[in-house]
Motif scaffolding. Structure first.
Motif: not given
Ligand code: ZN
Length: 372
Positions: A123-127, A249-254, A282-288, A306-308
């Protein structure tokens, strides 16, 4: 339903994923064939190999939209006894055209990276790494009061005056326009050689750079004057940014180890590699999607835990570890989410236009890696 050719289909596609979004090294666009023939079926694939071309032949798809460009380096020859030459030969013999949308589809809102972010439930996705931001213009045009409403409508229809969730925004002030038509003029108001005074409106609208020529053309066509007076200004203010990767952000930290299992499941891969303490929260996730080694600093700057991303190399993994950025590497092939994403998007877009064309998701697994 309307029969369409490749141009019409790809014009719709490029409204979503325009070529200007691509990195400048990226050989996107039409690779093989042509776009003037009628197309009834389009095959969507991550990669183009001979099995994918066979699938297109079998299913009657005359256009392939691929993520990875099949001709990456310029060819010096096409030898049809090599795999690449045979592939090109087969496409041409069967009138199959191949089009690639690569980094432009990564950047496009709703493209590869947004598809991955949504699979991860962010959620709250940004570039993550902005790469392009369009210049913003203001058009001020002067028009007789009686024709001003129609001109405002035309400007709004051409896309000018869109600000956030508001459309057709404009500001108008009234003043006096003066002109003297000279010999050869065919004035809408007034006579040759006579100074004319007309009560005019100055209409102001903002527009993004890529719309400039479309808006100008529409304005000139609708304006009653032979020689309309208008100004374009470049505005020095922030506009929408587009770019590579997403952060959310993930809905909850894991815990990292739990998150790694989750990534495996939702991105449908047999294994992932991780960097970092398995019990890290981890809760805030970057993905590329694709290869993200170059972007670990961008992910860290955005505050990701964490970066996926795929293709993580040894030294970048060490750097990430030092900066306390966890990595989950599910491989490059997770970009396969584009197959379903592009098919669904284009089906909807073509349905709205009444285009008689269907989109087929390739069933060929082009992942070169096997896990033992
Ligand atoms: Zn890729």
């Amino acid at each position: 339903m309307k029969r369409v050719n490749g141009h019409e289909i790809l014009t719709l596609f490029e409204q979503w994923s325009p070529k200007r979004f691509a990195e400048n090294w990226d050989p996107i666009g039409l690779h093989i064939g042509q776009l003037n023939r009628p197309i009834e079926k389009v095959l969507i694939t991550l990669d183009v190999n001979e099995a994918v071309v066979d699938e297109a032949i079998e299913k009657g798809a005359k256009l392939i939209i691929a993520h990875h460009p099949p001709i990456f380096s310029p060819l010096k020859h096409i030898w049809t006894d090599t795999p690449q030459g045979r592939l090109i030969e087969k496409c041409i013999k069967h009138d199959i055209s191949v089009y690639a949308a690569h980094t432009n589809l990564d950047v496009a809102p709703g493209g590869v990276n947004d598809l991955l972010a949504s699979r991860l439930g962010l959620a709250d996705i940004g570039v993550m790494e902005p790469t392009i931001s369009d210049p913003l213009y203001k058009l001020a045009v002067f028009c007789p009061v009686e024709q001003a409403d129609e001109l405002r409508r035309v400007l709004a229809r051409s896309g000018a005056g869109a600000i956030g969730d508001y459309e057709g925004c404009s500001f108008t002030s009234t003043g006096t326009g003066r002109f003297t038509p000279s010999a050869g003029a065919d004035p809408f108001i007034g006579e040759v050689g006579k100074l004319e005074e007309v009560i005019e409106e100055r209409i102001e609208v903002v527009l993004p750079g890529p719309l400039r020529s479309k808006v100008l053309k529409a304005m000139l066509a609708a304006h009653p004057y032979e020689e309309p007076a208008y100004d374009f200004f470049i505005l020095d203010q922030r506009t929408e940014e587009f770019g590579l990767g997403r952060v959310g952000k993930l809905p909850e930290a894991m815990e990292l180890k739990e998150f790694a299992q989750f990534v495996k499941k939702v991105l449908d891969v047999p294994a992932v590699r991780i960097v970092g303490d398995a019990s890290k929260s981890v809760r805030k996730v970057a993905v590329l999607g694709g290869s993200g080694s170059k972007y670990i600093r961008a992910a860290k700057r955005k505050g990701a835990d964490v970066f996926v991303t795929g293709d993580m190399d040894f030294h970048s993994a060490q750097d990430a570890e030092l900066m306390d950025l966890a990595i989950v590497d599910p491989g490059h092939h997770v970009e396969k989410v584009m197959i379903e994403g592009v098919a669904r998007y284009m089906e909807q877009a073509c349905l709205k236009k009444g285009y008689d064309v269907s989109f087929i998701e390739s069933q060929i697994d082009t992942e070169p890696f096997r896990f033992v």
